[in-house]
Design a protein around this motif. Structure first.
Motif, short mmCIF file in Angstrom:
data_model
loop_
_atom_site.label_atom_id
_atom_site.label_comp_id
_atom_site.label_asym_id
_atom_site.label_seq_id
_atom_site.Cartn_x
_atom_site.Cartn_y
_atom_site.Cartn_z
N ARG A 29 0.65 -1.23 -0.07
CA ARG A 29 -0.05 -0.05 -0.05
C ARG A 29 0.95 1.22 -0.11
NH1 ARG A 29 -4.78 0.73 4.25
NH2 ARG A 29 -5.32 -1.37 3.41
N TYR A 30 0.92 2.09 -1.25
CA TYR A 30 1.73 3.03 -1.30
C TYR A 30 1.18 4.32 -0.40
CZ TYR A 30 4.00 0.56 -5.00
OH TYR A 30 4.59 -0.45 -5.79
N ARG A 31 1.79 5.33 0.04
CA ARG A 31 1.69 6.40 0.63
C ARG A 31 1.68 7.34 -0.32
NH1 ARG A 31 3.53 6.35 6.80
NH2 ARG A 31 1.74 7.97 7.05
N GLU A 61 -8.02 3.14 -4.16
CA GLU A 61 -7.73 3.92 -2.59
C GLU A 61 -8.24 3.37 -1.49
OE1 GLU A 61 -7.92 8.46 -0.91
OE2 GLU A 61 -9.22 7.92 -2.63
N TYR A 65 -3.31 2.27 -2.42
CA TYR A 65 -2.80 3.58 -1.80
C TYR A 65 -3.45 4.39 -0.87
CZ TYR A 65 -6.01 6.51 -4.77
OH TYR A 65 -6.86 6.97 -5.15
N THR A 66 -2.84 5.21 -0.22
CA THR A 66 -3.61 6.20 0.79
C THR A 66 -2.96 7.50 0.52
OG1 THR A 66 -1.86 5.82 2.63
CG2 THR A 66 -4.07 4.49 2.63
N GLU A 68 -1.77 11.27 2.11
CA GLU A 68 -1.73 12.26 3.00
C GLU A 68 -1.57 13.52 2.52
OE1 GLU A 68 -1.08 11.41 6.20
OE2 GLU A 68 -0.76 9.30 6.25
N VAL A 91 6.54 8.92 2.76
CA VAL A 91 5.78 8.72 2.01
C VAL A 91 6.30 8.19 0.88
CG1 VAL A 91 3.82 10.45 2.45
CG2 VAL A 91 5.76 11.13 1.15
N ASP A 92 5.76 7.43 -0.24
CA ASP A 92 6.51 6.98 -1.11
C ASP A 92 6.79 8.13 -2.45
OD1 ASP A 92 6.61 3.92 -0.49
OD2 ASP A 92 4.56 4.66 -0.30
#
Length: 325
Positions: A29-31, A61, A65-66, A68, A91-92
């Motif tokens: 899960r990417y940020r 979503e 991913y999420t 921020e 974060v990514d």
């Protein structure tokens, strides 16, 4: 255990490795850090476009991913602290809107990829469009290059205008080149250019007082996070003072503005998703050229025109991409 049974066990384990790898990859899960000029509520159209772009690329979503989200709420001096906060969160990728935000993100990290959602002058942030260098790439909003065209449009709409002002925040590094472009374009049209330097919310009303005091006939409103955050205030003051104004982004039309001409910011946000996808798949920002805009839009608000007693010719309306009744 016999050799034969050991062999079968090893074969079974090996066969399962690709499935395990895929499961681990799917669980990633990417940020996505977003460094924005305004709140999510005011930025809803662009956020929806960004999410739609990610959805078309297969990202869900909350699962893949999420986000921020950090907003400066029109205060550019907040960007360095907000950028540092996103870096601390690990974060990514950071998606930054506007030149001040992109510069803050670039200064905050040399390793986390930074994608410019839209900047007025990308060359203030990257080495070149073809080879951005370091960890920053993204999309240009082509703001400076369109200043003369916007001036031509407002002059065409108000042919009697002899004095037109640029309403700009000169502390934004993109604004001084826009002022130079405005002066050059005004000279070619035989009109007087005035500068209204607006750097805070308190300056907004004073800017309109100056416009009236200098007998300004029309306004070019530059693109700035401060103006986005106070779009409603600006469009209401323009209407109250019966000043025709041309803006850069759709949000000003939605706030009651008269006319906007420029790139389609929702389209830019949709395109940002492709950069995010490439970064997630291992691409390096330095290898991804900065993309120039391909979609532009002229939007006219007839209700706003009526409110200031301005009649817009049918020939002008026919060129609009969208007319709001």
């Amino acid at each position: 255990m016999s050799n034969r049974r050991k062999f079968i066990t090893l074969i079974g384990a090996a066969a399962s490795w690709p499935f395990v790898a895929r499961a681990q990859q799917a669980a990633k899960r990417y940020r996505i850090g977003m460094l924005e000029t305004i709140s999510p509520a005011l930025n809803a159209v662009h956020l929806d476009a960004f999410r739609n772009g990610l959805r078309e690329l297969g990202y869900v979503e909350g699962q893949g991913y999420t986000i921020e989200y950090r907003s400066a709420d029109g205060r550019a001096d907040s960007f360095p602290g907000l950028a540092a906060e996103l870096v601390r969160l690990g974060v990514d990728v950071i998606v930054a809107r506007g030149t001040p935000a992109a510069i803050a993100a670039k200064n905050a990290t040399g390793t986390i990829p930074v994608i410019m959602a839209s900047v007025g002058d990308p060359l203030l942030v990257v080495d070149s469009l073809a080879r951005p260098g370091r960890n920053v790439t993204g999309l240009s909003a082509f703001v400076n290059e369109m200043t003369s065209k916007r001036l031509e449009l407002i002059k065409e709409l108000v042919p009697t205008a002899s004095r037109i002002a640029l309403f700009a925040n000169m502390s934004n590094p993109v604004a001084p080149p826009q002022w130079e472009e405005t002066k050059t374009a005004a000279r070619s049209l035989g009109i007087q250019a005035e500068l209204l330097d607006v750097r805070s919310q308190d300056d907004v009303s004073r800017g309109f007082e100056m416009a009236v005091g200098r007998h300004v006939n029309a306004l070019l409103v530059a693109f700035d996070g401060l103006f986005q955050a106070h779009a409603r205030m600006i469009t209401e003051l323009a209407a109250r003072n019966r000043l025709p104004a041309i803006y850069v982004g759709r949000e000003f039309i939605e706030a009651g503005g008269l006319m906007t001409y420029g790139v389609s910011f929702p389209h830019l946000y949709f395109r940002v998703a492709t950069y995010v996808d490439k970064i997630f798949k291992g691409a390096k920002p330095a290898d991804l050229p900065v993309e120039q805009p391909t979609k532009f839009e002229l939007i006219i608000n007839l209700k706003a025109a009526k409110a200031i007693g301005l009649t817009i010719p049918e020939s002008f309306l026919a060129r609009a991409d969208e007319v709001i009744e």
